[in-house]
Design a protein around this motif. Structure first.
Motif, PDB file in Angstrom:
ATOM      1  N   ALA A   3      -7.593   5.776  55.316  1.00  0.00           N
ATOM      2  CA  ALA A   3      -7.638   4.331  55.570  1.00  0.00           C
ATOM      3  C   ALA A   3      -8.423   4.079  56.843  1.00  0.00           C
ATOM      4  CB  ALA A   3      -6.215   3.777  55.690  1.00  0.00           C
ATOM      5  N   PHE A   4      -9.719   3.934  56.705  1.00  0.00           N
ATOM      6  CA  PHE A   4     -10.589   3.726  57.867  1.00  0.00           C
ATOM      7  C   PHE A   4     -10.286   2.396  58.537  1.00  0.00           C
ATOM      8  CE2 PHE A   4     -14.751   2.356  59.670  1.00  0.00           C
ATOM      9  CZ  PHE A   4     -14.842   3.357  60.622  1.00  0.00           C
ATOM     10  N   HIS A   5     -10.372   2.387  59.857  1.00  0.00           N
ATOM     11  CA  HIS A   5     -10.104   1.168  60.616  1.00  0.00           C
ATOM     12  C   HIS A   5     -11.211   0.159  60.340  1.00  0.00           C
ATOM     13  CE1 HIS A   5      -6.840   3.157  62.657  1.00  0.00           C
ATOM     14  NE2 HIS A   5      -7.629   4.186  62.827  1.00  0.00           N
ATOM     15  N   THR A   6     -10.875  -0.879  59.597  1.00  0.00           N
ATOM     16  CA  THR A   6     -11.885  -1.758  59.027  1.00  0.00           C
ATOM     17  C   THR A   6     -12.476  -2.738  60.025  1.00  0.00           C
ATOM     18  OG1 THR A   6     -10.164  -3.300  58.290  1.00  0.00           O
ATOM     19  CG2 THR A   6     -10.857  -1.588  56.736  1.00  0.00           C
ATOM     20  N   TRP A   7     -12.142  -2.599  61.287  1.00  0.00           N
ATOM     21  CA  TRP A   7     -12.738  -3.489  62.278  1.00  0.00           C
ATOM     22  C   TRP A   7     -13.774  -2.747  63.136  1.00  0.00           C
ATOM     23  CZ3 TRP A   7      -7.696  -1.777  62.283  1.00  0.00           C
ATOM     24  CH2 TRP A   7      -7.351  -0.879  63.288  1.00  0.00           C
ATOM     25  N   VAL A   8     -14.017  -1.478  62.862  1.00  0.00           N
ATOM     26  CA  VAL A   8     -14.895  -0.681  63.718  1.00  0.00           C
ATOM     27  C   VAL A   8     -16.253  -0.456  63.050  1.00  0.00           C
ATOM     28  CG1 VAL A   8     -15.135   1.434  65.064  1.00  0.00           C
ATOM     29  CG2 VAL A   8     -12.854   0.508  64.623  1.00  0.00           C
ATOM     30  N   PRO A   9     -17.336  -1.010  63.586  1.00  0.00           N
ATOM     31  CA  PRO A   9     -18.675  -0.759  63.038  1.00  0.00           C
ATOM     32  C   PRO A   9     -19.070   0.708  63.171  1.00  0.00           C
ATOM     33  CG  PRO A   9     -18.666  -2.713  64.413  1.00  0.00           C
ATOM     34  CD  PRO A   9     -17.351  -2.021  64.650  1.00  0.00           C
ATOM     35  N   LEU A  10     -19.953   1.133  62.283  1.00  0.00           N
ATOM     36  CA  LEU A  10     -20.419   2.513  62.279  1.00  0.00           C
ATOM     37  C   LEU A  10     -21.930   2.550  62.473  1.00  0.00           C
ATOM     38  CD1 LEU A  10     -19.270   5.421  60.101  1.00  0.00           C
ATOM     39  CD2 LEU A  10     -21.717   4.926  60.210  1.00  0.00           C
ATOM     40  N   LEU A  11     -22.362   3.291  63.488  1.00  0.00           N
ATOM     41  CA  LEU A  11     -23.782   3.474  63.789  1.00  0.00           C
ATOM     42  C   LEU A  11     -24.242   4.793  63.197  1.00  0.00           C
ATOM     43  CD1 LEU A  11     -26.499   3.092  65.340  1.00  0.00           C
ATOM     44  CD2 LEU A  11     -25.334   4.058  67.349  1.00  0.00           C
ATOM     45  N   SER A  12     -25.230   4.726  62.318  1.00  0.00           N
ATOM     46  CA  SER A  12     -25.791   5.922  61.695  1.00  0.00           C
ATOM     47  C   SER A  12     -27.217   6.127  62.186  1.00  0.00           C
ATOM     48  CB  SER A  12     -25.791   5.770  60.172  1.00  0.00           C
ATOM     49  OG  SER A  12     -26.557   6.796  59.568  1.00  0.00           O
ATOM     50  N   MET A  13     -27.491   7.348  62.638  1.00  0.00           N
ATOM     51  CA  MET A  13     -28.842   7.713  63.048  1.00  0.00           C
ATOM     52  C   MET A  13     -29.207   9.056  62.441  1.00  0.00           C
ATOM     53  SD  MET A  13     -29.228   6.458  67.032  1.00  0.00           S
ATOM     54  CE  MET A  13     -27.664   7.067  67.644  1.00  0.00           C
ATOM     55  N   LYS A  14     -30.494   9.249  62.208  1.00  0.00           N
ATOM     56  CA  LYS A  14     -30.961  10.467  61.585  1.00  0.00           C
ATOM     57  C   LYS A  14     -31.019  11.616  62.583  1.00  0.00           C
ATOM     58  CE  LYS A  14     -32.307   9.931  57.180  1.00  0.00           C
ATOM     59  NZ  LYS A  14     -31.899   8.576  56.885  1.00  0.00           N
ATOM     60  N   LYS A  15     -30.605  12.783  62.120  1.00  0.00           N
ATOM     61  CA  LYS A  15     -30.853  14.000  62.883  1.00  0.00           C
ATOM     62  C   LYS A  15     -32.341  14.331  62.835  1.00  0.00           C
ATOM     63  CE  LYS A  15     -26.474  16.492  62.181  1.00  0.00           C
ATOM     64  NZ  LYS A  15     -26.237  16.904  63.572  1.00  0.00           N
TER      65      LYS A  15
END
Length: 275
Positions: free
Chosen positions: A261-273
């Motif tokens: 159950a991921f905390h649905t208020w937290v944005p996720l930043l994705s960057m490429k390796k």
């Protein structure tokens, strides 16, 4: 700085737009509202003229809807410059990457379904396609997220290239003077010794950023441990680096026994390796 915000005028995409406009207000960025219109090719040649008229009307309608969204967002942040762009074609991820690479876009911010877990938040069809294709940082905004200053950023890492990745993440942290909480999760069976303090100090010195905390923990369920760590640190942003999703796929293969159950208020930043 320019932030591209994909929109299909849904409630979920509006979540991303609302977050992006508040973020842009805080850091002095511009926003580009971006919509992709997809049209099927008419089967008969004599229908082309009719199709062109219909297409022109649809494009105008979509442009008007973008203008309406722009005006609504301007009421939230009148000082933010907002542009609109409606393009024809597809898929969405290809159009975003093409436009971003030719128009000096820095980040992509988009809404995503978050309530069903971290795994599904990332692997939802559009979110997966965009962050897997994009050469730029992508910030996914869960449906219940609201903008908050980034004071604590959780960075889950495999520690293969921590210095290189931290140097990409630190510019985000500097915008808010945020603390970076670097988490590395090992199996409880791991016998590898770690001098956490020594490595943390080395990273601080190499990256010239004091606000770095390193934690090495042991847990069989990696996603569960990341999830708990996010809550413990009261993070406003989670950062993950991907290389064609090999890191995601690795950790999720170990974590399919339960739904997180991921905390649905937290944005996720994705960057490429780096390759």
């Amino acid at each position: 700085m320019k932030i591209l915000v994909p929109t299909d005028f849904s409630k979920l995409s509006r979540v991303g737009a609302n977050y992006a406009i508040q973020l842009a207000k805080k850091i002095g960025a511009e926003v580009v509202l971006f919509h992709v219109a997809h049209f099927e090719t008419p089967p008969l040649t004599h229908m082309m003229s009719i199709a062109d008229v219909i297409k022109e009307n649809v494009i105008q309608d979509l442009t008007d809807r973008c203008l309406q969204l722009k005006e609504e967002l301007h009421t939230m942040a009148p000082e933010v410059s907002i542009a609109i762009q409606v393009v024809e074609g597809g898929p969405l991820e290809d159009q975003i990457e093409s436009y971003a690479s030719h128009h000096a876009i820095d980040w992509i911010v988009m809404g995503t379904k978050g309530a069903s877990g971290l795994q599904k938040m990332i692997f939802g069809s559009q979110a997966y396609a965009v962050i897997n294709k994009s050469s730029l940082p992508v910030i996914l905004i869960p449906e219940h997220a609201r903008f908050k200053n980034w004071e604590n950023i959780v960075y889950a890492s495999d520690l293969m290239h921590p210095q290189e990745e931290l140097k990409k993440l630190i510019p985000f942290a500097r915008l808010f003077h945020a603390r970076i909480h670097l988490l590395h999760v090992l199996s409880p069976d791991s016998k590898q010794p770690w001098d956490v303090v020594k490595l943390q100090n080395a990273l601080i010195q190499a990256c010239q950023y004091e606000k770095i905390n390193l934690q090495v923990s042991h847990h069989y369920e990696v996603v569960e441990e990341i999830d708990d760590f996010i809550a413990d640190q009261q993070a406003e942003l989670v950062a993950l680096f991907t290389h064609e999703f090999t890191f995601f796929e690795k950790i999720f293969k170990k974590s399919l026994t339960r739904e997180i159950a991921f905390h649905t208020w937290v944005p996720l930043l994705s960057m490429k390796k780096a390759h």
